[in-house]
Write a protein that holds these residues in place. Structure first.
Motif, mmCIF file in Angstrom:
data_model
loop_
_atom_site.group_PDB
_atom_site.id
_atom_site.type_symbol
_atom_site.label_atom_id
_atom_site.label_comp_id
_atom_site.label_asym_id
_atom_site.label_seq_id
_atom_site.Cartn_x
_atom_site.Cartn_y
_atom_site.Cartn_z
ATOM 1 N N LEU A 51 0.807 -1.215 0.000
ATOM 2 C CA LEU A 51 0.000 0.000 0.000
ATOM 3 C C LEU A 51 0.842 1.267 0.000
ATOM 4 N N HIS A 52 1.884 1.285 0.824
ATOM 5 C CA HIS A 52 2.573 2.550 1.065
ATOM 6 C C HIS A 52 3.952 2.277 1.651
ATOM 7 N N ILE A 53 4.881 3.211 1.391
ATOM 8 C CA ILE A 53 6.219 3.169 1.962
ATOM 9 C C ILE A 53 6.464 4.492 2.680
ATOM 10 N N GLU A 54 6.985 4.429 3.906
ATOM 11 C CA GLU A 54 7.304 5.653 4.638
ATOM 12 C C GLU A 54 8.676 5.533 5.291
ATOM 13 N N GLU A 55 9.329 6.669 5.459
ATOM 14 C CA GLU A 55 10.613 6.681 6.156
ATOM 15 C C GLU A 55 10.381 6.577 7.663
ATOM 16 N N GLU A 56 11.195 5.784 8.330
ATOM 17 C CA GLU A 56 11.182 5.688 9.788
ATOM 18 C C GLU A 56 12.208 6.677 10.332
ATOM 19 N N MET A 82 -3.827 -7.286 3.220
ATOM 20 C CA MET A 82 -4.259 -8.611 2.795
ATOM 21 C C MET A 82 -5.776 -8.610 2.696
ATOM 22 N N SER A 83 -6.294 -8.893 1.521
ATOM 23 C CA SER A 83 -7.742 -8.918 1.300
ATOM 24 C C SER A 83 -8.151 -10.324 0.882
ATOM 25 N N ALA A 84 -9.338 -10.730 1.321
ATOM 26 C CA ALA A 84 -9.811 -12.093 1.073
ATOM 27 C C ALA A 84 -11.009 -12.082 0.137
ATOM 28 N N SER A 85 -10.920 -12.836 -0.963
ATOM 29 C CA SER A 85 -12.021 -13.022 -1.901
ATOM 30 C C SER A 85 -12.249 -14.519 -2.073
ATOM 31 N N LEU A 135 -13.698 4.192 8.932
ATOM 32 C CA LEU A 135 -14.539 3.780 7.807
ATOM 33 C C LEU A 135 -14.350 4.667 6.582
ATOM 34 N N HIS A 136 -14.187 5.968 6.796
ATOM 35 C CA HIS A 136 -13.995 6.878 5.661
ATOM 36 C C HIS A 136 -12.686 6.574 4.945
ATOM 37 N N GLU A 137 -11.606 6.391 5.697
ATOM 38 C CA GLU A 137 -10.313 6.092 5.093
ATOM 39 C C GLU A 137 -10.367 4.776 4.319
ATOM 40 N N LEU A 138 -11.007 3.786 4.920
ATOM 41 C CA LEU A 138 -11.082 2.477 4.278
ATOM 42 C C LEU A 138 -11.892 2.536 2.991
ATOM 43 N N ASN A 139 -13.001 3.253 3.029
ATOM 44 C CA ASN A 139 -13.821 3.397 1.836
ATOM 45 C C ASN A 139 -13.048 4.105 0.725
ATOM 46 N N GLN A 140 -12.329 5.182 1.067
ATOM 47 C CA GLN A 140 -11.555 5.913 0.079
ATOM 48 C C GLN A 140 -10.456 5.051 -0.519
ATOM 49 N N LEU A 141 -9.854 4.214 0.299
ATOM 50 C CA LEU A 141 -8.805 3.323 -0.181
ATOM 51 C C LEU A 141 -9.338 2.350 -1.221
ATOM 52 N N TRP A 142 -10.498 1.738 -0.957
ATOM 53 C CA TRP A 142 -11.061 0.781 -1.898
ATOM 54 C C TRP A 142 -11.543 1.459 -3.170
ATOM 55 N N ASN A 144 -10.046 3.942 -4.590
ATOM 56 C CA ASN A 144 -8.841 4.150 -5.386
ATOM 57 C C ASN A 144 -8.224 2.840 -5.880
ATOM 58 N N LEU A 145 -8.494 1.755 -5.185
ATOM 59 C CA LEU A 145 -8.059 0.452 -5.689
ATOM 60 C C LEU A 145 -8.891 0.026 -6.897
ATOM 61 N N GLY A 146 -10.077 0.608 -7.045
ATOM 62 C CA GLY A 146 -10.904 0.330 -8.207
ATOM 63 C C GLY A 146 -11.598 -1.007 -8.178
ATOM 64 N N THR A 147 -11.901 -1.514 -6.999
ATOM 65 C CA THR A 147 -12.604 -2.786 -6.887
ATOM 66 C C THR A 147 -13.548 -2.720 -5.700
ATOM 67 N N ARG A 148 -14.418 -3.701 -5.575
ATOM 68 C CA ARG A 148 -15.381 -3.701 -4.474
ATOM 69 C C ARG A 148 -14.654 -3.932 -3.155
ATOM 70 N N MET A 149 -15.261 -3.474 -2.071
ATOM 71 C CA MET A 149 -14.660 -3.650 -0.754
ATOM 72 C C MET A 149 -14.690 -5.123 -0.352
ATOM 73 N N LEU A 150 -13.553 -5.605 0.133
ATOM 74 C CA LEU A 150 -13.416 -6.998 0.545
ATOM 75 C C LEU A 150 -12.977 -7.052 2.006
ATOM 76 N N PRO A 151 -13.254 -8.159 2.690
ATOM 77 C CA PRO A 151 -12.681 -8.322 4.030
ATOM 78 C C PRO A 151 -11.163 -8.199 3.945
ATOM 79 N N SER A 152 -10.584 -7.391 4.822
ATOM 80 C CA SER A 152 -9.153 -7.127 4.693
ATOM 81 C C SER A 152 -8.553 -6.759 6.038
#
Length: 218
Positions: A51-56, A82-85, A135-142, A144-152
């Motif tokens: 998903l993302h890379i950040e500096e520590e 990790m998402s499950a379909s 919930l808002h962050e998760l919805n926005q993420l899915w 942008n992934l361009g697919t339906r929301m999955l258990p993750s």
């Protein structure tokens, strides 16, 4: 280095799935959900992807004396989802898969050369921490992934250290047989998804800081 870590985690999870529920073959594959990685859409699977890379920044070495023309080492954290379909066996099986993933990381959240031999020599030790989305962050993420929301479920894997003299490590053989799996990692590191995930993570961190300030004032 990242191209080694993700397949190693997938391999460890597949071993855990086989030991717990007797799955045949590999359920966990490296690549995004709905990606063109050669996986049939009607098969049960868990997709593990970057998903993302950040500096520590907390481990910056101010005493490091870089060689001429080189930068000091940089430590990074990578966010892995990790998402499950499970279209073949149903939604409840997908939830079971997510539960098993959480169980696995609860039992083993530290990976080193002793308990994870497939780690390359330049990775001494990494840890996996649970990441919480609202919930808002998760919805926005899915979206942008361009697919339906999955258990993750999402984990932050830290710390990977890069320096200017590191040799490129190979992708472990545990996932080389997966058709097209390596190519999706490069696609996921594009600016669009990484930027979105980075913004969401920054918002989450700011929200935690605000809550801490409110608590102190109280």
């Amino acid at each position: 280095m990242i191209q080694n870590i993700l397949p190693v985690l997938a391999g460890q999870l597949n071993d855990y799935f086989r030991s717990m529920i007797g799955t045949a073959g590999d359920i966990v594959v490296v690549g995004p959900p709905g990606g063109s990685d050669g996986n049939e859409n009607d098969k049960d699977r868990v997709n593990l992807f970057l998903l993302h890379i950040e500096e520590e920044k907390s481990v910056r070495n101010g005493q490091h004396q870089a060689n001429a023309g080189s930068n000091p080492p940089i430590s990074v954290n990578v966010y892995v989802m990790m998402s499950a379909s499970f279209p073949a066996t149903g939604y409840l099986k997908a939830l079971e898969a997510i539960s098993l993933i959480i169980e696995f990381f609860q039992g083993k959240h530290v990976f080193d050369q002793q308990n994870t031999p497939l780690l390359t020599d330049n990775v001494e030790r990494i840890t996996a921490d649970f990441v919480t989305w609202d919930l808002h962050e998760l919805n926005q993420l899915w979206v942008n992934l361009g697919t339906r929301m999955l258990p993750s479920v999402t984990y932050r894997v830290r710390l990977l250290t890069y320096n200017g003299f590191m040799m490129r490590d190979e992708v472990p053989s545990v996932v080389r047989h997966q058709k097209g799996g390596g190519g999706e990692l490069g696609k996921l590191m594009g600016a669009s998804l990484a930027g979105v995930a980075g913004g969401l993570l920054a918002g989450s961190a700011q929200r935690e800081d605000d809550e801490n300030v409110d608590s102190d004032e109280a």
